[in-house]
Every structure is written in C-alpha cells, then in structure tokens.
Design a protein around this motif. Sequence first.
Motif, short mmCIF file in Angstrom:
data_model
loop_
_atom_site.label_atom_id
_atom_site.label_comp_id
_atom_site.label_asym_id
_atom_site.label_seq_id
_atom_site.Cartn_x
_atom_site.Cartn_y
_atom_site.Cartn_z
N PHE E 5 4.08 43.28 -35.09
CA PHE E 5 3.82 44.30 -36.11
C PHE E 5 2.50 43.96 -36.78
O PHE E 5 2.32 42.86 -37.30
CB PHE E 5 4.96 44.32 -37.13
N THR E 6 1.57 44.89 -36.77
CA THR E 6 0.27 44.67 -37.42
C THR E 6 0.20 45.48 -38.70
O THR E 6 0.15 46.71 -38.66
CB THR E 6 -0.87 45.11 -36.48
N PRO E 7 0.24 44.80 -39.84
CA PRO E 7 0.16 45.53 -41.10
C PRO E 7 -1.17 46.27 -41.20
O PRO E 7 -2.18 45.82 -40.67
CB PRO E 7 0.25 44.43 -42.17
N ARG E 11 -2.38 45.15 -46.17
CA ARG E 11 -0.95 44.82 -46.25
C ARG E 11 -0.66 43.54 -45.46
O ARG E 11 -1.37 43.20 -44.52
CB ARG E 11 -0.11 45.97 -45.71
N GLY E 70 6.07 38.77 -56.88
CA GLY E 70 6.95 39.32 -57.90
C GLY E 70 8.26 39.83 -57.32
O GLY E 70 8.36 40.16 -56.14
N ASN E 75 7.89 46.52 -49.50
CA ASN E 75 8.88 47.39 -48.88
C ASN E 75 9.71 46.55 -47.93
O ASN E 75 9.16 45.80 -47.13
CB ASN E 75 8.19 48.47 -48.02
N GLU E 76 11.02 46.70 -47.98
CA GLU E 76 11.86 45.94 -47.06
C GLU E 76 11.94 46.66 -45.72
O GLU E 76 12.19 47.87 -45.66
CB GLU E 76 13.27 45.77 -47.63
N LYS E 78 13.32 46.09 -41.35
CA LYS E 78 14.10 45.28 -40.41
C LYS E 78 13.30 45.26 -39.12
O LYS E 78 12.98 46.31 -38.57
CB LYS E 78 15.46 45.95 -40.18
N LEU E 79 12.95 44.08 -38.63
CA LEU E 79 12.14 43.97 -37.43
C LEU E 79 12.78 42.94 -36.51
O LEU E 79 12.98 41.80 -36.93
CB LEU E 79 10.72 43.55 -37.84
N ASP E 80 13.12 43.33 -35.28
CA ASP E 80 13.82 42.43 -34.36
C ASP E 80 15.06 41.85 -35.02
O ASP E 80 15.37 40.67 -34.86
CB ASP E 80 12.89 41.29 -33.89
N GLY E 81 15.74 42.68 -35.81
CA GLY E 81 16.99 42.27 -36.43
C GLY E 81 16.83 41.41 -37.67
O GLY E 81 17.81 40.97 -38.27
N ILE E 86 7.00 44.08 -46.35
CA ILE E 86 5.60 44.44 -46.21
C ILE E 86 5.07 44.68 -47.62
O ILE E 86 5.65 45.45 -48.39
CB ILE E 86 5.40 45.72 -45.38
N ARG E 88 1.29 44.58 -50.27
CA ARG E 88 -0.17 44.50 -50.34
C ARG E 88 -0.57 43.10 -50.83
O ARG E 88 0.14 42.49 -51.62
CB ARG E 88 -0.72 45.53 -51.32
N GLU E 91 -0.26 42.13 -54.40
CA GLU E 91 1.03 41.77 -55.01
C GLU E 91 1.34 40.28 -54.88
O GLU E 91 2.31 39.81 -55.46
CB GLU E 91 2.14 42.60 -54.36
#
Lengths: 98, 98, 98, 98, 98, 98, 98
Positions: E5-7, E11, E70, E75-76, E78-81, E86, E88, E91
Amino acid sequence: MASTFTPLHDRILVRRTEEGETMRGGIIIPDSAKEKPQQGTVVSVGKGKSNDEGKVFPLDVKAGDVILFGKYSGNEIKLDGEDLLIMREEEVLGILKS
Amino acid sequence: MASTFTPLHDRILVRRTEEGETMRGGIIIPDSAKEKPQQGTVVSVGKGKSNDEGKVFPLDVKAGDVILFGKYSGNEIKLDGEDLLIMREEEVLGILKS
Amino acid sequence: MASTFTPLHDRILVRRTEEGETMRGGIIIPDSAKEKPQQGTVVSVGKGKSNDEGKVFPLDVKAGDVILFGKYSGNEIKLDGEDLLIMREEEVLGILKS
Amino acid sequence: MASTFTPLHDRILVRRTEEGETMRGGIIIPDSAKEKPQQGTVVSVGKGKSNDEGKVFPLDVKAGDVILFGKYSGNEIKLDGEDLLIMREEEVLGILKS
Amino acid sequence: MASTFTPLHDRILVRRTEEGETMRGGIIIPDSAKEKPQQGTVVSVGKGKSNDEGKVFPLDVKAGDVILFGKYSGNEIKLDGEDLLIMREEEVLGILKS
Amino acid sequence: MASTFTPLHDRILVRRTEEGETMRGGIIIPDSAKEKPQQGTVVSVGKGKSNDEGKVFPLDVKAGDVILFGKYSGNEIKLDGEDLLIMREEEVLGILKS
Amino acid sequence: MASTFTPLHDRILVRRTEEGETMRGGIIIPDSAKEKPQQGTVVSVGKGKSNDEGKVFPLDVKAGDVILFGKYSGNEIKLDGEDLLIMREEEVLGILKS
C-alpha cells in the motif's frame, strides 16, 4: 453507446469494489460490517489541479489504480445505470498493489 | 425579446435536465427519487477566475457542456420564466459526453 | 441636496428592483413569493479590490448595471429616505442585459 | 487635557452620529427603530495595513470622513467620558458626502 | 502474496503498537486506560508534500520509525487482515529512539 | 530577585490598569461596571512577527505604552505575585497618549 | 536505558513544573487553584518549521528554557513513566528568566 464522464480539475471517478468480490490485498469486510467497503478502482481522472498562475499539475492517481478512501469520501452518482463516486484526489488515502 | 445573463467571474448559468427527459449517458432517476436530477446543460459562463495579479483564467466548462453537479449546488433563479441555476465552476463535478 | 455615497474597496451600492416593476429579462416574482426580488441596479461602486502589493483592480460591475444577487446578500441601509443595499462584488451572481 | 488615541494598524476611531442629530445624507432613523444609527465620523486612523514584506499601505478613510458601518461593527470604548468605537477599515461600508 | 500500500502525498501507513507489547521508551499503558496506545511503527510513507509550484518535499518520517501520535489521529483500515492506520505526517507528534 | 518574562514572537506582556486608578485619558469605569477595565501598560514585548522567509518585523507597541484592548483579550498569568496578561499585538486596539 | 524523543517540525517536548516546586519567577499557584500550573521546562525541540520552499527555520525556544503556556496547550504523553507535554512552539506564550 457508453457515455464518458470527464471529472473536472482534481476530481476522479471511482468504481467502488463490490462487497462480494475478493478484494485485492486481502481486505475482507465481515458481513456484520455495516459500512460499505472503502476500496475502489479509478475509472477516469481530471486533468489536474491548477496553481495561481494557471499551471496544471497532473494527478498522481491514474485510471486503473486500486485505491483506498475514507468512508464519507465523494459524491455518489449514477452513470449508465451504475453507481459510481466522484471525489477529489485529496480524499484518496493511497494506492494498493498486489 | 430574450434577455441575456452574463455570470460574473467563475460562475456559470445552468439549465437543469428535466426529470422526464432521457438523460445523456443513460442516467435514469427513478420516480421514487425525491431529489432533483443533478445533471444540466451550461447556458453561459463568466469570463473566468482572476488571480492576485489580475490575470484572468477562462473556465474549463463551455456553453453547451452537459455537466454533473452536487445536489445542493448553485443559486436558483428565474430568467424569462424559466428556472435556472447559477453556480461556481468549482461546484461542477465533471463533463458528460455520449 | 442629494448626498453621494462612495462604497469602500470592492463594495457596491445597489437599488433593489421594486416588486411592482416589470423586471428586465421577464423575471416575475409571483405574489405568493415571500422572498424579496433578487434583482437590482448598481448605483455606485468602490474603486476596486487591492492585492497584497497595493495594486487596485477596478470592479467588473459598473453603475447602471442590472444585476442578480442572492437572497441574503448585502447590508441594508437608508440613504436620502430610500432603502438601498451595500454588498461586495463577490456577492453579485451576474449581469442582465435585455 | 484631552488625550489622544492612535488606533493600531488598520483600525480607526469613530464617533457615532447621535440619534437626535440631522444626519448627513438625510438618513432618518425612526423612533421605533431599536437599532442604533450606523453612521459616524472618523476621529483618527491607524497608519495602515502591512503586507507580508512589511510594506505599509495607508488607509482609504481619513479623519473627518462621514462613514456608514454595519450594526455590529467595532469595539465600544469610553474615551474622555465619550463613547466611541474602534473598528477595522474593512468594516466600513463606504463614505458619505453631501 | 502480501499486498503493498503506497500512501498518497504526505500520508503514512502506521502499525499501532499492541497493548500487550513492551513499548519502546518504557511507555506503559495501564490496564485501566480505556484509550488505545498512541504509539506505532511507520510501515510506508507517501512521496511527500507538494508546494504550489509542484515541487515535492520528502517526509521527515521513514518506514521503521517509532512514532507517537494523538489519540484521534488517522483513518483506520484493514490490510491483509491487519488493522492499520493512515495519517498525515502533520499528525505525527515526534519520533522515539531507544 | 525579580524575574523577567520575554513574550514570544508577536506577543506582549501587559499590566492591566487597576480599577481604582485615575486612568490616562479620563477613562472612568463606574463601580457598577461589571467588566474589568480594558486599559493597560505594556511591560515587555516579543521580538516581532516573522514572515514566510524568516524576516522578523518588530512590533509597533513598546514597553511603557498605554494601550486599550478588548474585554476578552489575552491569557491571564501570575508573575512575581502579580496578575498580568499576555496577548498578541493584533489584539491591541490602539495607543493612548495624554 | 532512557529513550529519546524528537518532536517533529515545530513541536517541542515540555516537562510541566510540579505544583509543589518553587517556581522560577515566583509564580505561586494557591492550593485552591484547580487548574494545573502553566509553567514548564523545554526538554527537546523539533528542527523547526518549513516554509513553502522547504526552507527550515529553527525554533526560538531551546531545551532548558523555562516557558509559560496556556492551560489547554499540548498533547499529554507518558515517556519513561513520566507525564510530559508535546506542543507547538506557537502555543508558547514566552520565556521566563530569573
């Protein structure tokens, strides 16, 4: 027969990944999940964002990219009978490759 | 007899697609849909947006373009007895071609 | 005897079109309409908007222009016994010509 | 004996026109009007607004100008026993001349 | 098999430190703490933030960095379970080294 | 023994004029006034505001200036047993001279 | 054994002055005061704030500085068993010297 839709500026047209599909990257949305999946495929993209001098910067996402986005991202539209989303590239969290 | 209306700056004048019409791109708004269609045709456009140096950048949408826009976009006005919308180009989601 | 009012910067002074008048462009506000008409004539304009370097850009609307504006635009003032509106050019939707 | 007050930057000191006075421009505020008049005279002005490079731009209103301003503009202060207003030039709607 | 996954842009993808783990820097979250730990490890980062001229500035955090953030950041997804976040770079509060 | 406090950037340290004092400029706050006086003396000032290039612009108010400020301006702090205020220069309405 | 924490960009790590300590500058927080003291010592600082061209400007506060800050400033974190604060330099009101 099919119509084409060209998003304006930094907007992109996105086809949401269906819940029943095996999503790329193994993202599984359990049945009990009430929220729609946040994964989709980019269908078409705008020509880019302009700066204050009128220079246009092409977007980083391209048609065909599999993307993740926030639950409340985008405007829902119906095009050729299909539900699609229009969102700004800024709302895209990232690109998935498998 | 007909009057002309010239939108200011980055605004555009839009004629909403009537619900009874077959919309370009096959967008069908079912009878039960309570929201008005979000498709329209551009009637006229402003001369463009100015930057801080006074340089004017013409808009990307032109008269005749069939556009999609968000449900709550634009100001409703009555012109020559017809209901029209004035919105900023920024509120246009994209352009439909068939 | 008449006093003159010079709007500051990017503001304009507007005389609202009376409900009883036949409005230019055939805009008819039915009796049942509770909202006041959104059409008016520009009485005078400010010298323009300044950028960060102090350069002044004259406004696009001129005295005499018949304009459309949003329902809640402008500050109401009484001048020489007459109710007028002061608004920013930014609040003007466009110019009507017949 | 009298003290002087120098408004800072783009602020101006304003003496509100008393309700009993015949206002310039024939503005009459009927007795039933619960809102205070929105007319006043500029007493003194700040040296101007600075841009990001430290360059100062003098204000367009000068001491002695009769101005109109919105109902809720400015901070009320008491100076030498007199109620005055301090507001930013941005809050001034325009200048009245008779 | 694993997907990548490439933010996008500024991000970053973050793996939250599990409550059961001994956290680097000795941060102990007592059992009674109802809030999830605010520590994590950077999994991957976007290519950076662009300025108005299109120049891209790489981020200061890198994959592998242990960061604090913080409670309500990100954002939550689910990636590969696996549950990941994710957010910025803005943050991220800082980087922990032990 | 006395400590010094150096306000950061465009902040200033202010000693509020006591209610019992005869204020400069003849500002008298009647006993019934529930709001604290809005007059004070500048104790010390920050080095100034920086622009985006790092250039620092010294403030217009100096230690010793008698200033007016809005009722809700500033942060209250206790320094050497004395109640003082820290505010930004932007919150200062102007300077009083007698 | 001790871990180090490097605040990101314009953030700083702050150790709050304990209520029981004699604070520098004679700031005494009475027992009845329900609010925690607003004084602390800077532990470490970020490398500075970047402008739009990527130029970094070091912060004005340094490790060891005794600072004052607003009551609601910063994020609370636990580091090596100690409660600390992470805040932006912008939230620092000024520097105390005795």
